[in-house]
Design a protein around this motif. Structure first.
Motif, PDB file in Angstrom:
ATOM      1  N   HIS A  80     102.886  18.783  63.294  1.00 21.55           N
ATOM      2  CA  HIS A  80     103.764  19.685  64.349  1.00 21.55           C
ATOM      3  C   HIS A  80     103.232  19.951  65.903  1.00 21.55           C
ATOM      4  O   HIS A  80     101.905  19.640  65.608  1.00 21.55           O
ATOM      5  CB  HIS A  80     103.869  21.096  63.493  1.00 21.55           C
ATOM      6  N   GLY A  81     104.385  20.172  66.423  1.00 19.76           N
ATOM      7  CA  GLY A  81     103.965  20.152  67.700  1.00 19.76           C
ATOM      8  C   GLY A  81     104.833  21.221  68.545  1.00 19.76           C
ATOM      9  O   GLY A  81     105.727  21.458  68.151  1.00 19.76           O
ATOM     10  N   VAL A  82     104.032  21.662  69.758  1.00 20.58           N
ATOM     11  CA  VAL A  82     104.867  22.557  70.637  1.00 20.58           C
ATOM     12  C   VAL A  82     105.276  22.394  71.862  1.00 20.58           C
ATOM     13  O   VAL A  82     104.556  21.776  72.674  1.00 20.58           O
ATOM     14  CB  VAL A  82     104.736  23.923  69.829  1.00 20.58           C
ATOM     15  N   LYS A  83     106.630  22.475  72.266  1.00 19.44           N
ATOM     16  CA  LYS A  83     106.045  22.556  73.841  1.00 19.44           C
ATOM     17  C   LYS A  83     107.303  24.247  74.717  1.00 19.44           C
ATOM     18  O   LYS A  83     108.814  24.062  73.480  1.00 19.44           O
ATOM     19  CB  LYS A  83     106.937  21.568  74.491  1.00 19.44           C
ATOM     20  N   ALA A  84     106.692  24.205  75.085  1.00 22.39           N
ATOM     21  CA  ALA A  84     107.158  26.114  75.668  1.00 22.39           C
ATOM     22  C   ALA A  84     108.535  25.784  77.326  1.00 22.39           C
ATOM     23  O   ALA A  84     108.275  24.779  78.369  1.00 22.39           O
ATOM     24  CB  ALA A  84     105.890  26.254  76.606  1.00 22.39           C
ATOM     25  N   ILE A  85     109.421  26.303  76.568  1.00 27.39           N
ATOM     26  CA  ILE A  85     110.637  25.628  77.512  1.00 27.39           C
ATOM     27  C   ILE A  85     110.496  26.913  78.614  1.00 27.39           C
ATOM     28  O   ILE A  85     110.782  26.660  79.789  1.00 27.39           O
ATOM     29  CB  ILE A  85     111.509  26.555  76.655  1.00 27.39           C
ATOM     30  N   THR A  86     109.985  28.284  78.213  1.00 28.86           N
ATOM     31  CA  THR A  86     109.356  29.237  79.218  1.00 28.86           C
ATOM     32  C   THR A  86     107.907  30.119  78.946  1.00 28.86           C
ATOM     33  O   THR A  86     107.295  29.038  77.788  1.00 28.86           O
ATOM     34  CB  THR A  86     111.058  30.024  78.955  1.00 28.86           C
ATOM     35  N   LYS A  87     107.494  30.395  79.774  1.00 26.72           N
ATOM     36  CA  LYS A  87     106.126  30.756  79.896  1.00 26.72           C
ATOM     37  C   LYS A  87     106.815  31.906  78.729  1.00 26.72           C
ATOM     38  O   LYS A  87     107.348  32.511  78.111  1.00 26.72           O
ATOM     39  CB  LYS A  87     106.305  31.795  80.862  1.00 26.72           C
ATOM     40  N   SER A  88     105.547  31.571  77.527  1.00 27.25           N
ATOM     41  CA  SER A  88     105.273  32.148  75.895  1.00 27.25           C
ATOM     42  C   SER A  88     104.469  32.721  75.508  1.00 27.25           C
ATOM     43  O   SER A  88     103.421  32.202  76.072  1.00 27.25           O
ATOM     44  CB  SER A  88     106.316  30.981  74.791  1.00 27.25           C
ATOM     45  N   LYS A  89     104.390  33.543  74.571  1.00 32.19           N
ATOM     46  CA  LYS A  89     103.461  33.348  73.557  1.00 32.19           C
ATOM     47  C   LYS A  89     103.462  33.829  71.901  1.00 32.19           C
ATOM     48  O   LYS A  89     104.475  34.568  71.852  1.00 32.19           O
ATOM     49  CB  LYS A  89     102.619  35.202  73.985  1.00 32.19           C
ATOM     50  N   LEU A  90     102.676  32.951  71.240  1.00 35.35           N
ATOM     51  CA  LEU A  90     102.571  32.811  70.058  1.00 35.35           C
ATOM     52  C   LEU A  90     101.567  33.699  69.209  1.00 35.35           C
ATOM     53  O   LEU A  90     100.920  33.663  69.526  1.00 35.35           O
ATOM     54  CB  LEU A  90     102.592  31.902  69.198  1.00 35.35           C
ATOM     55  N   LEU A  91     102.348  34.559  67.513  1.00 36.17           N
ATOM     56  CA  LEU A  91     101.464  35.068  67.224  1.00 36.17           C
ATOM     57  C   LEU A  91     101.547  33.962  65.489  1.00 36.17           C
ATOM     58  O   LEU A  91     101.697  33.895  64.936  1.00 36.17           O
ATOM     59  CB  LEU A  91     101.232  36.193  66.601  1.00 36.17           C
TER      60      LEU A  91
END
Length: 103
Positions: A80-91
């Motif tokens: 898995h990987g991820v790209k922020a489409i907008t400024k973001s925050k995860l928990l």
């Protein structure tokens, strides 16, 4: 790695690992718009909850869009990987402990 303090993880990505339990840990991850979390896998089960923003996850070759208020389960050993489409925050929540992040 310092617990309870923000650190640079990747370009445009910072993280804060909270005090872990015996078998469970939690981490906040903040992304600038366009920032990416590189593809990887680990034996830990992961739940991720989007606190703000919008991100495109790739989990075992499938794209999943996650927005504020959405969660995603990432199974053990899934690439898995991820790209922020907008400024973001995860928990992110992991079990068992991610010793690789705590060392």
């Amino acid at each position: 790695m310092a617990v309870n303090s923000w650190e640079q993880a990747e370009p445009g990505v910072i993280r804060k690992i909270h005090e872990p339990g015996d078998q469970l840990m939690m981490m906040e991850v903040s992304f600038e718009e366009g920032a990416e979390g590189s593809s990887h896998s680990h034996p830990h089960e992961q739940l991720t909850y989007c606190l703000e923003g919008k991100l495109a996850f790739h989990v075992d070759g499938k794209e999943i869009i996650v927005e504020k208020g959405n969660s995603l389960r990432i199974p053990s050993n899934a690439v898995h990987g991820v790209k922020a489409i907008t400024k973001s925050k995860l928990l992110d929540v992991f079990t068992p402990l991610r010793e690789d992040l705590l060392d």
